[in-house]
Scaffold this motif. Structure first.
Motif, mmCIF file in Angstrom:
data_model
loop_
_atom_site.group_PDB
_atom_site.id
_atom_site.type_symbol
_atom_site.label_atom_id
_atom_site.label_comp_id
_atom_site.label_asym_id
_atom_site.label_seq_id
_atom_site.Cartn_x
_atom_site.Cartn_y
_atom_site.Cartn_z
ATOM 1 N N TYR A 165 0.821 -1.201 0.000
ATOM 2 C CA TYR A 165 0.000 0.000 0.000
ATOM 3 C C TYR A 165 0.862 1.261 0.000
ATOM 4 O O TYR A 165 1.897 1.336 0.667
ATOM 5 C CB TYR A 165 -0.914 0.020 1.218
ATOM 6 C CG TYR A 165 -2.007 -1.030 1.188
ATOM 7 C CD1 TYR A 165 -2.900 -1.119 0.125
ATOM 8 C CD2 TYR A 165 -2.162 -1.932 2.243
ATOM 9 C CE1 TYR A 165 -3.904 -2.064 0.099
ATOM 10 C CE2 TYR A 165 -3.166 -2.888 2.235
ATOM 11 C CZ TYR A 165 -4.036 -2.952 1.166
ATOM 12 O OH TYR A 165 -5.034 -3.898 1.152
ATOM 13 N N ASP A 166 0.417 2.252 -0.767
ATOM 14 C CA ASP A 166 1.078 3.543 -0.834
ATOM 15 C C ASP A 166 0.407 4.459 0.186
ATOM 16 O O ASP A 166 -0.699 4.953 -0.035
ATOM 17 C CB ASP A 166 0.942 4.112 -2.249
ATOM 18 C CG ASP A 166 1.683 5.424 -2.449
ATOM 19 O OD1 ASP A 166 1.839 6.173 -1.457
ATOM 20 O OD2 ASP A 166 2.081 5.712 -3.585
ATOM 21 N N ASN A 167 1.077 4.697 1.309
ATOM 22 C CA ASN A 167 0.486 5.524 2.353
ATOM 23 C C ASN A 167 0.308 6.972 1.913
ATOM 24 O O ASN A 167 -0.533 7.691 2.467
ATOM 25 C CB ASN A 167 1.325 5.450 3.622
ATOM 26 C CG ASN A 167 1.236 4.087 4.291
ATOM 27 O OD1 ASN A 167 0.175 3.456 4.271
ATOM 28 N ND2 ASN A 167 2.334 3.623 4.856
ATOM 29 N N GLY A 168 1.074 7.384 0.909
ATOM 30 C CA GLY A 168 0.887 8.728 0.369
ATOM 31 C C GLY A 168 -0.470 8.883 -0.298
ATOM 32 O O GLY A 168 -1.106 9.940 -0.204
ATOM 33 N N VAL A 169 -0.949 7.828 -0.974
ATOM 34 C CA VAL A 169 -2.278 7.867 -1.580
ATOM 35 C C VAL A 169 -3.345 7.893 -0.489
ATOM 36 O O VAL A 169 -4.339 8.614 -0.584
ATOM 37 C CB VAL A 169 -2.473 6.670 -2.521
ATOM 38 C CG1 VAL A 169 -3.932 6.542 -2.962
ATOM 39 C CG2 VAL A 169 -1.569 6.807 -3.739
ATOM 40 N N VAL A 170 -3.153 7.080 0.541
ATOM 41 C CA VAL A 170 -4.091 7.086 1.669
ATOM 42 C C VAL A 170 -4.216 8.498 2.235
ATOM 43 O O VAL A 170 -5.325 8.984 2.518
ATOM 44 C CB VAL A 170 -3.631 6.101 2.761
ATOM 45 C CG1 VAL A 170 -4.569 6.145 3.953
ATOM 46 C CG2 VAL A 170 -3.550 4.674 2.205
ATOM 47 N N GLU A 171 -3.086 9.187 2.353
ATOM 48 C CA GLU A 171 -3.088 10.551 2.868
ATOM 49 C C GLU A 171 -3.765 11.518 1.906
ATOM 50 O O GLU A 171 -4.541 12.392 2.324
ATOM 51 C CB GLU A 171 -1.652 11.008 3.148
ATOM 52 C CG GLU A 171 -1.554 12.400 3.754
ATOM 53 C CD GLU A 171 -0.117 12.808 4.049
ATOM 54 O OE1 GLU A 171 0.085 13.950 4.511
ATOM 55 O OE2 GLU A 171 0.806 11.995 3.797
ATOM 56 N N LEU A 172 -3.500 11.358 0.596
ATOM 57 C CA LEU A 172 -4.120 12.225 -0.400
ATOM 58 C C LEU A 172 -5.645 12.176 -0.321
ATOM 59 O O LEU A 172 -6.326 13.181 -0.543
ATOM 60 C CB LEU A 172 -3.676 11.820 -1.807
ATOM 61 C CG LEU A 172 -2.345 12.364 -2.324
ATOM 62 C CD1 LEU A 172 -1.965 11.661 -3.613
ATOM 63 C CD2 LEU A 172 -2.441 13.875 -2.543
#
Length: 488
Positions: free
Chosen positions: A185-192
């Protein structure tokens, strides 16, 4: 025997195969959809109960030992479950439109593009990212009560195996949170998407094998069971689409175009997605369009005809349909592949008092074919092309598609998704199967050279008409309102 389970959107099926890949029997049960005001939900317990029922009926009908079982099902949507895999609210379908305004906002502010550049996934309202964000805003207590937000097959897998935690495979994790390079999982996408505080709801990823033993519901206890891939990549496996450049066109309610690739290109227009597969470094470039047989169904109803009349109607109108053209973008949510245009709507052109119902039907079938060609070209098709789905049951339409696409079609019949689920399970458990025998086409349809050449010219005209329609849609579209789509 080998068993493939396919938990589809409106139909749950289980198919039995022998070691050579011959289909022995199929059991199916319909499941309901609740549609209201753009929301589309399902009773997850009904879906799970249908899975157990078809498995029980299948194993009773073919009383042979089950050597291996594979599970596939509808992708996207959000199925909120507790720690035991039981639903905490009705499942939200991939067809759901409640997150439209959120996606429209993300399209305008660049979030959709930013996510695509990181993961290769172009979000649409019915995918997990927008739906989780919508729930976080409007039903936070449902998320508070959940242990995981999974896909349909993941719920079924957890319940069939009694697994202590929710798990998915890399295919269902692909939309929209998975980094296709790291397979995590890309945590940056989760944050976005404003979901960092909900990160714990994402299920664990069984990479590359999400497997377990059945606990006895529907399948004999101890049966080795593999979870995934979901229905699109499962169909690609079942059709033998694994070599880079080879493709699959699923002619169903919606069109799904998939091309196998080892090249990851996150540039270009954000549309479709890259589906990770069990083989690291191998993806399916997917363009799941909204157009498909649903558009033809609408036109057939309009003309008072049925599917039994299709071949005769196609035979009664020549290629080009006497100048009638149809841009077949009938979905109320617009289009999502090979471009995202929420305001795009269908258009009928060249119609006059001399036009016959057969012309409208042929023009629709040709328009769907041009939309498929657009998707396949955008996905990078360079090799052979397999086709499957309900639309291939019509010999006349399959021949028309070969002409419009300008290439031979490998027609794959039967329960293609269930077949792919078994092949995935065999790969994960190291069970040797003759893949070529399992995936051989029922027939190959060759295009007519003359009709293919004229279709190529009309395809260029289709692209010009589409470009003009997209410009109009972009000017007119301001998003959904209480009364529907805002027009010009």
């Amino acid at each position: 025997m080998f068993v493939g389970i396919d938990a589809g959107t409106s139909l749950v099926k289980a198919a039995a195969f022998d070691r050579a890949g011959r289909e022995l029997a199929v059991e199916a049960r319909p499941v309901g959809l609740e549609l209201r005001g753009g929301a589309v939900e399902q009773d997850a317990e009904e879906v799970y109960g249908a899975v157990v029922a078809v498995l029980g009926a299948l194993t009773a009908r073919v009383p042979e030992p089950v050597e291996l079982a594979g599970l596939t099902g509808q992708g996207d949507g959000v199925w909120l479950v507790d720690a035991a895999g039981r639903p905490v609210r009705p499942a939200i379908s991939w067809m759901d439109g409640r997150a439209h305004e959120l996606v429209d906002h993300w399209l305008a502010d660049g979030t959709v593009e930013a996510v695509f550049r990181r993961t290769g996934s172009a979000m649409f309202p019915g995918c997990p990212g927008p739906l989780l964000a919508w729930l976080d805003r409007h039903e936070p207590k449902a998320l508070d009560a959940a242990a995981a937000a999974v896909a349909c097959k993941d719920l079924v897998f957890q319940r069939l195996t009694g697994a202590g935690r929710a798990v998915t495979d890399v295919s269902d994790a692909s939309m929209p949170f998975l980094d296709p390079r790291t397979r995590s999982y890309d945590n940056g996408v989760v944050e976005l998407l404003g979901l960092t505080h909900r990160r714990g709801l994402l299920p664990g990823i069984g990479d590359p094998i999400a497997t377990g033993a059945a606990s006895g519901a529907g399948l004999p206890a101890g049966t080795p069971l593999a979870n995934g891939p979901y229905d699109l990549p499962a169909c690609a496996l079942g059709a033998g689409v694994t070599a880079p450049g080879d493709g699959l066109l699923i002619v169903g309610t919606c069109l799904a175009s998939l091309v196998a690739t080892t090249a990851l290109d996150l540039g270009g227009e954000p549309a479709g997605l890259y589906i990770s597969t069990d083989r690291p470094g191998h993806w399916l470039r997917a363009m799941p369009a909204m157009v498909g047989t649903a558009a033809l169904d609408w036109v057939l109803r309009l003309t008072g005809a049925g599917h039994r009349d299709l071949d005769d109607l196609l035979g009664a109108s020549p290629p080009g349909a006497h100048g009638v053209r149809v841009l077949p973008y009938f979905a109320p949510s617009g289009e999502r592949a090979p471009f995202v245009e929420p305001g795009l709507r269908a258009e009928l052109l060249g119609v006059s008092l001399e036009s016959a119902p057969a012309d409208l039907v042929r023009a629709t079938c040709e328009g769907i074919g041009y939309a498929a060609r657009h998707c396949l070209e955008a996905a990078g098709l360079t090799g052979s092309l397999a086709v499957c789905g309900g639309g291939t049951r019509s010999p006349a339409w399959t021949g028309l598609l070969a002409d419009v696409l300008g290439r031979p079609l490998r027609v794959v019949e039967g329960e293609v998704g269930a077949r792919g689920a078994v092949l995935a399970a065999a790969g994960r458990y190291g069970v040797p199967l003759d893949t070529a025998a399992w995936t051989g086409p029922a027939r190959v349809i060759e295009p007519d050279p003359g009709r293919a050449a004229s279709s190529a010219k009309r395809y260029e005209e289709h692209l010009e008409l589409l470009a003009a329609a997209r410009r109009r849609a972009a000017r007119c579209w301001t998003g959904p309102t209480a009364g529907g789509v805002t027009g010009c």
